[in-house]
Each structure stands twice: as C-alpha cells, then as structure tokens.
Design an enzyme around this catalytic site. Structure first.
Site, PDB file in Angstrom:
ATOM      1  N   SER A 142     -27.724  77.725  -4.281  1.00 20.43           N
ATOM      2  CA  SER A 142     -26.772  78.745  -3.810  1.00 20.43           C
ATOM      3  C   SER A 142     -26.881  79.940  -4.743  1.00 20.43           C
ATOM      4  CB  SER A 142     -25.349  78.170  -3.904  1.00 20.43           C
ATOM      5  OG  SER A 142     -24.381  79.185  -3.752  1.00 20.43           O
ATOM      6  N   TYR A 155     -18.338  73.436  -7.696  1.00 18.06           N
ATOM      7  CA  TYR A 155     -19.493  73.891  -6.910  1.00 18.06           C
ATOM      8  C   TYR A 155     -20.460  74.689  -7.785  1.00 18.06           C
ATOM      9  CZ  TYR A 155     -21.887  75.844  -2.768  1.00 18.06           C
ATOM     10  OH  TYR A 155     -22.813  76.200  -1.813  1.00 18.06           O
TER      11      TYR A 155
END
Ligand code: NAD
Length: 260
Positions: A142, A155
């Site tokens: 990401s 995350y």
C-alpha cells in the site's frame, strides 16, 4: 506469456486480488483463488474465470490468519498443478481507530492477515521456486508501506513490515531466478475502501462524497481512484521475463500521493 505457470493470489474473491487473478489467467497462468465470501458466488466466479480465460482455476478457502491453513493451500496447489510459480500476497483487512483506542484483537488480526500470511506463504513457496530456478513473489502492500496516516496504526505497521519482508526476500533470492516486489496502491474503490468511506462518514458526521473528496482523494494529487486493471497490469509485468532484474522494490501506483 505465463502458459504452464501457476499463480496463487490470496484474497482474490474480491477487489484487487480478483483483478490480478483475472489478468494472470488471461495471460495463461493456472490460478488458485482464495478468500472469503458466499460459497455459490465464489464457485460462479471460479467457473466464469476458467471459462472466459481457458485457464485452470481452483479455489482454496484457506484463512490467511492461520499458518496451518496456508500450508494446506500450498500443498493443495502443488498437488493440483505441481508447483507454485507466482505467489501474490494480497489478502488484507483494515480497521481505523486512534492508537490508544485500537482494539488489540484487531491489531493481531491485521498483523496476521496483512503481514504474517505473506511470510508463511513466501517461506512455503520458495523451495519449489528455487528448484525450478524461477519464481515471482508479489506483495500487495500500500502507499501505507511508505507513509503513515492517523488512525491506521496496525495497517501502516503491517504494510511497512511487508516492504521490509520484500527487501529481505529479494536479497535472499537474488541469484535464484526469483524476484520479490511490493505493489503500493493508493486508494482503489473496492469493498475495503467502501467500508472505510461508510465508517469515516459516520465518525465525522459528513457525507460519503465529502469523505471521498476531502479525506481520501485529498491524498492523491491526480484526484482519482486507482483502477484495479492498472494494478493487475503491473502485476503481469512483474511476472514477465522483462522484469527479471526488478526486485526488492516498492512500486507506488498512487496518483502521486507518495511524491509529497
Ligand atoms: P477487498 O476487501 O476487496 O478484498 C480483500 C480480500 O481479502 C477478499 O477476497 C477477502 O475475502 C480476503 N480476506 C480477508 N481476510 C482474509 C483471510 N483471513 N483469509 C483469506 N482471505 C481473506 O480489499 P482490496 O481493496 O481488494 O484489498 C486487497 C489488498 O490491497 C489488501 O492487502 C489491501 O490492504 C491492499 N490495498 C488496498 C487499497 C484500496 O484502496 N482498496 C489500497 C492499498 C492497498
């Protein structure tokens, strides 16, 4: 291009993973789908993908938070196709909360599914790749592998970890015909992001449209969601022989977000 090769794509019953599985099947690879969802819908997706692409497609229900299930998935793939040539570690979940209110069980789940699953799948797939002298490991990380955002402690920690794992695996396999890279998407309109839009709209008391323009796409200079097809094309390129010297890197596809 990938005829005779076999790819596992974790978390491929939806979103980015499904797009990558489709693109790899279109390019000739056998594909192992994985992820959760309605059993009949998954079976329809599997049959449809096989029919449209001519690829052999099987499904593994392995839960990526469980190392034993990941072992079964790799074994099932080797039994069905003889090898794992392409390992796409894509399964992921998200939870958004301030760090001092972050539920510990959500932290553990995010670390297990978004990071440790990539370690397990990689360690189990590597011996077969080494034997064949060819392999591709693609970690769907990401933009959050490169930068932080508030309320996403687990995350961001997991995705930074995925980038670290990517570098180490690339170094350890550099002489073996194997590459390992991380794709780092900005925001992509998938169920994972739709849930965040709902949550943030509730948390801030604003409309979904305002969350999209003022929170999510504020990060992305091009003001557009990244398309699944763009990420899938990048994954296919990483599997090509022309990408044989491309290893150990994080490739942002984020409309300029991490250029800030
Ligand atoms: P998605 O919710 O559409 O898909 C997630 C997939 O993971 C689904 O198939 C789901 O069933 C599967 N999954 C979840 N928990 C699992 C488990 N325990 N075991 C096996 N499978 C499991 O989400 P997406 O947006 O396509 O996300 C895919 C990856 O891309 C994730 O790693 C995510 O972090 C990353 N990513 C997404 C975005 C985005 O904006 N959508 C941006 C950057 C990175």
């Amino acid at each position: 291009m990938l005829n005779g090769k076999t790819a596992i794509v974790t978390g491929s019953t939806s979103g980015i993973g499904l797009g990558i599985a489709e693109a790899l099947a279109q390019t000739g690879a056998n594909v192992v789908l994985n992820g959760f969802g309605d059993a009949m819908e998954i079976e329809r997706t599997r049959c449809d993908l096989a029919q449209r692409t001519g690829a052999r497609v099987v499904y593994s229900p392995a839960d990526m938070s469980k190392s034993g299930a990941i072992e079964n998935m790799i074994r099932q793939t080797v039994d069905a196709f003889g090898a794992v040539d392409i390992m796409v570690n894509n399964a992921g979940i998200q939870h958004v909360a301030p760090v001092d209110e972050f539920p510990p069980e959500k932290w553990d789940a995010i670390l297990a599914i978004n990071l440790s699953s990539a370690f397990h799948a990689t360690r189990l797939a590597l011996p077969g790749m080494r034997k064949k002298g060819w392999g591709r490991i693609i970690n769907v990380a990401s933009a959050h592998a490169l930068v932080g955002s508030p309320y996403k402690s687990a995350y961001v920690a997991a995705k930074h970890g995925v980038y670290g794992l990517t570098k180490v695996v690339a170094l350890e396999t550099a002489e073996d015909g194997i590459t390992c890279n991380a794709i780092c998407p900005g925001y992509v309109r998938t169920p994972l992001v739709d849930k965040q839009i709902d949550d943030q709209a509730k948390a801030h008391g604003i409309s979904r449209d305002k969350v999209i323009t003022d929170i999510l796409l504020k990060q992305q200079p091009n003001k557009k969601f990244v398309e699944v097809a763009e990420l899938a094309a990048l994954a296919v390129f990483l599997c090509s022989d022309q990408a044989g010297s491309l290893t150990g890197v994080a490739l942002p596809m984020d409309g300029g977000w991490t250029a800030h």
